[in-house]
Design an enzyme around this catalytic site. Structure first.
Site, mmCIF file in Angstrom:
data_model
loop_
_atom_site.group_PDB
_atom_site.id
_atom_site.type_symbol
_atom_site.label_atom_id
_atom_site.label_comp_id
_atom_site.label_asym_id
_atom_site.label_seq_id
_atom_site.Cartn_x
_atom_site.Cartn_y
_atom_site.Cartn_z
ATOM 1 N N THR A 151 98.084 45.320 -50.777
ATOM 2 C CA THR A 151 99.693 45.184 -51.491
ATOM 3 C C THR A 151 100.156 46.278 -51.028
ATOM 4 O O THR A 151 100.320 46.952 -50.274
ATOM 5 C CB THR A 151 98.851 45.477 -53.123
ATOM 6 O OG1 THR A 151 97.124 44.383 -52.744
ATOM 7 C CG2 THR A 151 99.995 44.910 -53.732
ATOM 8 N N GLU A 177 93.869 35.022 -52.338
ATOM 9 C CA GLU A 177 93.832 35.732 -54.095
ATOM 10 C C GLU A 177 92.622 35.286 -54.917
ATOM 11 O O GLU A 177 92.535 35.616 -56.304
ATOM 12 C CB GLU A 177 95.070 35.712 -54.657
ATOM 13 C CG GLU A 177 96.415 36.736 -54.123
ATOM 14 C CD GLU A 177 96.026 38.054 -54.437
ATOM 15 O OE1 GLU A 177 95.291 38.383 -54.883
ATOM 16 O OE2 GLU A 177 96.641 38.485 -54.114
#
Length: 564
Positions: free
Chosen positions: A368, A407
């Site tokens: 991330t 995700e």
């Protein structure tokens, strides 16, 4: 305006700042910290062009999506905590949504077992509907000062002209090499004849530049409707996904009230559900207030105390947390002082509590990214953004240049089954159409009488504990460089162990922790990539720090305050 330190070490930047003060030059009062120097430069450029912190954050995030295609981009989403100069605050929830054809058995075989081919991790079936483009458009129009065409200029230029491959890119491409080879759009764009490119190799993304130009010119409709949307759906479905045009057109950006945590004389703001970070941090600080670490505690006792609280917060995460539109989260009970006192009182000061004794459903990453921005007027943005695993699902839409996220792996694809980061969950986070998967992203803004700080980090399930430990260091007055460089440890309930970076504990400390019943797991590498900007509230001087584990930079400038 004057730049300081965008490409220098923190120590040299400090010397430059001190020298400028000696000669009467204004001290820096605005800054950007991000995981890549080119992205930090994009944010500083937005400030120099008359933009505010929101404009700079958009420019930084868009550039990160180009030069860190392994971490974020307009094919993903994230959470943005915005503190405005007038004191008002808001969280922009740009988390991805499950496609309309998603259902609880999406990743299970006919026997109800999790499929061995990992479709929630690799391939377009792993991709949720992105939220990042909607966030750019919304924030520019509602909170920014510059048009999106200006804020996205640096990212468009970087996509068109290219950026050089570095060691971090090579490491993450190597980690995902086999998956990247499986998808032609990704193989052609991010590999060199099917192999990891050498350092210095230029990655050019002309299709992404065109998509960003369309987004800049037309706003969210340029991504979620029209030719770009049609191409994204076609490419996703060709790669085995289930996206539809309605999924894109119906994506909802949500403004939420931030989670507010009052701790001592400080206030912390962070993201609410579907981020689990806000509730977990509220519980961690709440337990500390109910049962503080003994003032005379040695380091082993302090680590034990904090790890036991982490264990309990992550247990509640696994049982109760999910998308609030689909799950009734008992917020008041989970934050009730009496409940937190009960949790804290169950902590044995001498022994680890086995996670199995706490009950729960059974048994997130470094890929991330985070950015922190402050401007001279007092606007602050702390944002954590992601496509989840390195290079997301591995699928790139060739004609749009968009890397599709994975995700969907953040859902509990079956109760008790661990995701890619070892996190477990139950029905509250099961796969459902239109639902947002639970996240650990928890960008922080911390206000105390002495200073105001924006910080955050990537790191999957470890994000929450990294931010927790860093916030404690900030509140103790630690130097920003030391905060982002501090050694890290983590407990997430399941697996039942303290994970830690190499050299976090001495041999004697390890022995003492094991004697208390803790299992220790050396993750064999550093993790996280924290970015921090801090303002001294007495002097109004800005300081920045980028995690030495990464290649990021903190850039500082003296910015003139805009007059009405």
């Amino acid at each position: 305006m004057r730049r300081i330190g965008s490409l220098f070490t923190a120590a040299l930047a400090a010397l430059l700042i001190a020298g400028c003060a000696h000669f009467g030059t204004p001290e820096p009062n605005a800054g950007v910290a991000s995981a890549h120097p080119m992205a930090t430069e994009a944010g500083l450029q937005a400030l120099e062009n008359g933009g505010n912190a929101v404009d700079a954050a958009i420019a930084t995030a868009a550039a990160l999506g180009v030069v860190e295609p392994y971490s974020s981009g307009i094919g993903g989403g994230g959470f943005w905590v915005i503190q405005q100069a007038n004191g008002e605050s808001v969280v922009i929830d740009a988390r991805e949504e499950a496609p309309g054809e998603a259902h609880p058995e999406l990743y299970l075989n006919d026997e109800g077992e999790v499929r061995e081919d990992k479709p929630s991790l690799n391939g377009a079936l792993a991709a949720g509907i992105p939220g990042q483009p909607a966030a750019f458009d919304h924030m520019a129009s509602e909170y920014g000062r510059l048009p999106l065409t200006r804020s996205l200029e640096p990212a468009i230029r970087l996509a068109r002209e290219g950026f050089p491959v570095d060691e971090r890119y090579r490491n993450l491409a190597g980690f995902r090499l086999e998956v990247m080879r499986d998808y032609p759009g990704t193989r052609a764009l991010f590999l060199d004849d099917g192999d990891v490119p050498e350092e210095g190799h230029a990655i050019r993304q002309p299709a992404l530049a065109r998509t960003l130009e369309t987004l800049a010119r037309e706003g969210r409709s340029g991504f979620y409707r029209g030719p770009v949307a049609k191409q994204l759906v076609a490419d996703a479905r060709q790669a085995g996904g289930i996206w539809t045009l309605d999924d894109l057109a119906d994506y909802d950006l949500i403004e939420r009230a931030p989670v507010r945590i009052d701790y001592g004389n400080a206030t912390l703001l962070t993201a609410p559900a579907p981020s689990s970070g806000g509730m977990a941090l509220a519980q961690l600080f709440g337990m500390l207030e109910q049962r503080p670490v003994p003032e005379d505690a040695e380091r082993v006792t302090r680590v034990h105390w904090l790890a036991e609280m982490m264990r309990r917060a992550y247990r509640d995460r696994a049982v109760h947390m999910g998308d609030p539109a689909y799950t009734e989260i008992p917020r008041e009970r989970l934050r009730d002082p009496a409940y937190l006192r009960t949790l804290a009182s169950s902590l044995n000061p001498d022994r680890a509590t086995p996670s199995a004794d706490l009950g729960g459903p059974g048994t997130d990453g470094r890929h991330t990214t985070h950015l922190s921005v402050m401007d001279a007027e007092g606007n602050i943005v702390s944002a954590t953004l992601s496509i989840n695993y390195p290079f997301g699902s591995g699928v790139t839409s060739a004609d749009t240049g968009v890397v599709l996220n994975n995700e969907m792996n953040d859902f509990s694809i079956r109760p008790g089954h661990a995701n890619a980061w070892g996190l477990v969950g139950g029905k509250a986070n099961q796969v459902e159409a239109g639902k947002r998967p639970l996240s650990s992203m928890s960008p922080l803004i911390i206000r105390s009488p002495e200073r105001v700080t924006a910080l955050g980090a990537p790191g999957g399930s470890r994000i929450i504990t990294m931010n927790f430990l860093a916030a404690l260091d900030v509140l103790e007055g630690m130097d920003p460089d030391a905060v982002v460089a501090g050694r890290r440890f983590h407990h997430q309930y399941q697996p039942d162990r303290i994970e830690h970076e190499p050299e976090t504990f001495s041999p004697a400390e390890k022995q003492a922790l094991r004697a208390m019943g803790h299992e220790l797991h050396d993750v064999e590498r550093t993790y996280g990539n924290m970015q921090l900007i801090q303002r001294n509230r007495r002097s109004d001087i800005i300081r920045g720090a980028a995690d030495p584990r990464g290649i990021g930079s903190a850039g500082l400038i003296h910015e003139a305050v805009a007059s009405e």
